[in-house]
Design a protein around this motif. Structure first.
Motif, PDB file in Angstrom:
ATOM      1  N   LEU A   1      47.581 -70.594  53.705  1.00 27.60           N
ATOM      2  CA  LEU A   1      46.607 -69.513  53.697  1.00 27.60           C
ATOM      3  C   LEU A   1      47.059 -68.473  52.688  1.00 27.60           C
ATOM      4  O   LEU A   1      48.173 -67.946  52.790  1.00 27.60           O
ATOM      5  CB  LEU A   1      46.482 -68.880  55.078  1.00 27.60           C
ATOM      6  CG  LEU A   1      46.159 -69.821  56.246  1.00 27.60           C
ATOM      7  CD1 LEU A   1      46.049 -69.032  57.545  1.00 27.60           C
ATOM      8  CD2 LEU A   1      44.885 -70.599  55.980  1.00 27.60           C
TER       9      LEU A   1
ATOM     10  N   VAL B   1      35.530 -74.776  55.698  1.00 26.68           N
ATOM     11  CA  VAL B   1      36.666 -74.032  56.243  1.00 26.68           C
ATOM     12  C   VAL B   1      36.180 -73.211  57.434  1.00 26.68           C
ATOM     13  O   VAL B   1      35.237 -72.416  57.304  1.00 26.68           O
ATOM     14  CB  VAL B   1      37.288 -73.099  55.187  1.00 26.68           C
ATOM     15  CG1 VAL B   1      38.429 -72.292  55.793  1.00 26.68           C
ATOM     16  CG2 VAL B   1      37.775 -73.901  53.982  1.00 26.68           C
TER      17      VAL B   1
ATOM     18  N   ALA C   1      37.503 -70.554  60.536  1.00 25.20           N
ATOM     19  CA  ALA C   1      38.597 -69.650  60.879  1.00 25.20           C
ATOM     20  C   ALA C   1      38.399 -69.093  62.274  1.00 25.20           C
ATOM     21  O   ALA C   1      37.296 -68.657  62.626  1.00 25.20           O
ATOM     22  CB  ALA C   1      38.677 -68.513  59.871  1.00 25.20           C
TER      23      ALA C   1
ATOM     24  N   ARG D   1      34.090 -69.881  57.143  1.00 25.05           N
ATOM     25  CA  ARG D   1      34.299 -69.120  55.920  1.00 25.05           C
ATOM     26  C   ARG D   1      33.528 -69.785  54.785  1.00 25.05           C
ATOM     27  O   ARG D   1      33.497 -71.012  54.671  1.00 25.05           O
ATOM     28  CB  ARG D   1      35.789 -69.065  55.540  1.00 25.05           C
ATOM     29  CG  ARG D   1      36.711 -68.420  56.544  1.00 25.05           C
ATOM     30  CD  ARG D   1      36.556 -66.916  56.623  1.00 25.05           C
ATOM     31  NE  ARG D   1      36.646 -66.246  55.343  1.00 25.05           N
ATOM     32  CZ  ARG D   1      37.775 -65.832  54.759  1.00 25.05           C
ATOM     33  NH1 ARG D   1      38.925 -66.061  55.367  1.00 25.05           N
ATOM     34  NH2 ARG D   1      37.747 -65.194  53.611  1.00 25.05           N
TER      35      ARG D   1
ATOM     36  N   TYR E   1      43.072 -72.086  61.160  1.00 27.59           N
ATOM     37  CA  TYR E   1      42.102 -72.532  60.160  1.00 27.59           C
ATOM     38  C   TYR E   1      41.917 -74.042  60.289  1.00 27.59           C
ATOM     39  O   TYR E   1      42.891 -74.787  60.426  1.00 27.59           O
ATOM     40  CB  TYR E   1      42.581 -72.179  58.750  1.00 27.59           C
ATOM     41  CG  TYR E   1      42.114 -70.817  58.288  1.00 27.59           C
ATOM     42  CD1 TYR E   1      41.253 -70.676  57.211  1.00 27.59           C
ATOM     43  CD2 TYR E   1      42.518 -69.667  58.957  1.00 27.59           C
ATOM     44  CE1 TYR E   1      40.812 -69.427  56.794  1.00 27.59           C
ATOM     45  CE2 TYR E   1      42.096 -68.403  58.556  1.00 27.59           C
ATOM     46  CZ  TYR E   1      41.236 -68.298  57.473  1.00 27.59           C
ATOM     47  OH  TYR E   1      40.795 -67.058  57.068  1.00 27.59           O
TER      48      TYR E   1
ATOM     49  N   GLN F   1      47.916 -76.899  59.122  1.00 27.58           N
ATOM     50  CA  GLN F   1      48.063 -75.519  58.646  1.00 27.58           C
ATOM     51  C   GLN F   1      49.527 -75.158  58.479  1.00 27.58           C
ATOM     52  O   GLN F   1      50.370 -75.444  59.328  1.00 27.58           O
ATOM     53  CB  GLN F   1      47.405 -74.560  59.636  1.00 27.58           C
ATOM     54  CG  GLN F   1      47.476 -73.102  59.215  1.00 27.58           C
ATOM     55  CD  GLN F   1      46.648 -72.208  60.108  1.00 27.58           C
ATOM     56  OE1 GLN F   1      45.525 -72.559  60.462  1.00 27.58           O
ATOM     57  NE2 GLN F   1      47.200 -71.071  60.475  1.00 27.58           N
TER      58      GLN F   1
END
Length: 418
Positions: A42, A78, A80, A102, A147, A169
């Motif tokens: 990230l 994506v 979140a 996102r 995420y 992640q």
């Protein structure tokens, strides 16, 4: 007209973050790399209003050449999810948890051959922030971020279409924040330290004192040493290339209160002094060029430090600091006699539309009493076309905007000597 300000604006505003543990989003595996598990990072940036995740980097460089023409913003989705790391009491509120998709604005390759998914973000927009503000506690906390990456179309790797098996992640990466090392003083107060690059001779030290929302919440065993750098650009500004050039290389230290400075300035002052002493002893610090800068709670504390240690600082920059009593009719946080006795060169900053710490009985009053002090009083807090709450005047100092007689505030600080 004054901008309406919620209780949240007592903070040194913003956003911060902790990358969650690996939580893969499964995708069917086809092509030459069936079963490949891709880790991702990230990528965050601390904006004026706080830190946000602005991109995701998929660590694909080791797989071989990827055809950039096979990448589009629709290649991956994506999602979140951000939640509080500590329980929220019934009836309390946190600003802002979220659970949303996102928007991917671009997909490209970086120089390492990794896929970078750029995400839509903007000041004041929910969904990218890395801090949450718990109203009842008056604290920012690092949100637990999860995420989820979904691949919607194959990408071409070494001439073959590939759909990756899973995504895991990894860490949160913010190069500006990561440049500050982690420390704990002998008194138990945590702090972060930026050290200039290779240099000869001693260098100045800038002490950044955060706002009320960036302290610890020890009843919850929450003391992160993170929010001081993620909530705004206050400390980060002095570590930028521009600031480092003006100061000729400077150390920047950001202590974190175990609660909030106004709770007990008499107790916190010697702890901050100990951190300054430790940093100066271990590094090539010019003890005649130590500056203290603080916002809101930290603006009070910067004044308090010059009262308690009149010979320590070459300059002081209290931003929207608290001087008057927190209780109607109570004693001032900094007395008039104490203000009159300050002989540290002082430059005060505030905005007229600050309705969290009104400037007239605080910043303006202090300016009227501190001998030879400077004052920058803005009408509003506006940067890059975005209007922030009037309390957030630290944004101007973080951007080296205040100036008098052709001299910016950083230039003024850099030339001060004890």
């Amino acid at each position: 007209m004054a901008t309406p300000i919620s209780r949240r604006s007592i903070l040194a505003a913003g956003a911060g973050a902790a990358a969650g543990l690996a939580l893969p989003a499964a995708a069917q595996a086809t092509g030459g790399h069936a079963g490949t598990r891709i880790r991702f990072t990230l990528n965050a940036v601390t904006l004026d209003g706080g830190e946000q995740v602005v991109a995701v980097t998929l660590k694909t460089g080791r797989l071989g050449r990827i055809d950039p023409a096979s990448l589009t913003p629709a290649s991956f989705s994506v999602h979140a999810k951000a939640t509080s790391p500590i329980p929220i009491a019934p009836g309390d509120q946190i600003f802002s948890e979220y659970d949303l998709d996102r928007t991917v604005t671009a997909a490209r390759l970086n120089r390492d051959g990794d896929i970078v998914l750029e995400l839509a973000y903007a000041e004041g927009v929910t969904g990218g922030g890395t801090l949450g503000y718990i109203a009842g506690k008056g604290r920012n906390v690092q949100l637990d971020l999860v995420y989820t990456i979904t691949q919607n179309a194959p990408v071409v790797v070494r001439g073959r279409p590939v759909t990756f098996a899973a995504f895991a992640q990894g860490r949160l990466s913010n190069p500006e924040v990561d440049a500050f090392s982690y420390h704990v003083s002998g008194t138990g107060m945590k702090y972060r330290l930026f050290s200039p690059g290779r240099h000869h001779g001693k260098r100045p030290l800038v002490v950044w004192l955060h706002g009320g929302g960036e302290g610890a919440s020890l009843p919850d065993n929450y003391y992160d040493n993170e929010t001081t750098l993620r909530a705004n650009r206050g400390a980060l500004g002095f570590a930028t290339r521009e600031a480092q050039q003006i100061f000729g290389g400077a150390y920047v230290v950001a202590p974190q209160s175990q609660s909030f400075w106004l709770e007990d300035g008499d107790r916190f002052a010697p702890q901050i002094r100990q951190i300054i002493r430790d940093v100066a002893r271990r590094h090539d610090v010019d003890r005649d060029r130590i500056s203290v800068v603080g916002c809101s709670n930290g603006g009070y504390m910067s004044l308090k430090m010059t009262v308690e240690y009149p010979d320590l600082f070459a300059s002081s920059v209290p931003i929207c600091g608290v001087v008057q009593s927190l209780d109607p009719g109570g004693p001032r946080q900094i007395t008039d006699d104490e203000l009159k006795a300050i002989d540290t060169p002082t430059w005060l900053v505030a905005s007229r539309d600050d309705d969290t710490v009104p400037p007239e009985p605080n910043t303006v009053h202090a300016h009227d009493l501190i001998p030879g002090s400077r004052l920058s009083l803005y009408d509003h807090v506006i940067w890059n076309g975005h209007q922030f709450p009037g309390h957030w005047s630290w944004i101007y100092v973080a951007r080296n905007d205040p100036r008098q007689n052709g001299e910016t505030i950083w230039q003024w600080m850099a030339r001060q000597r004890n």
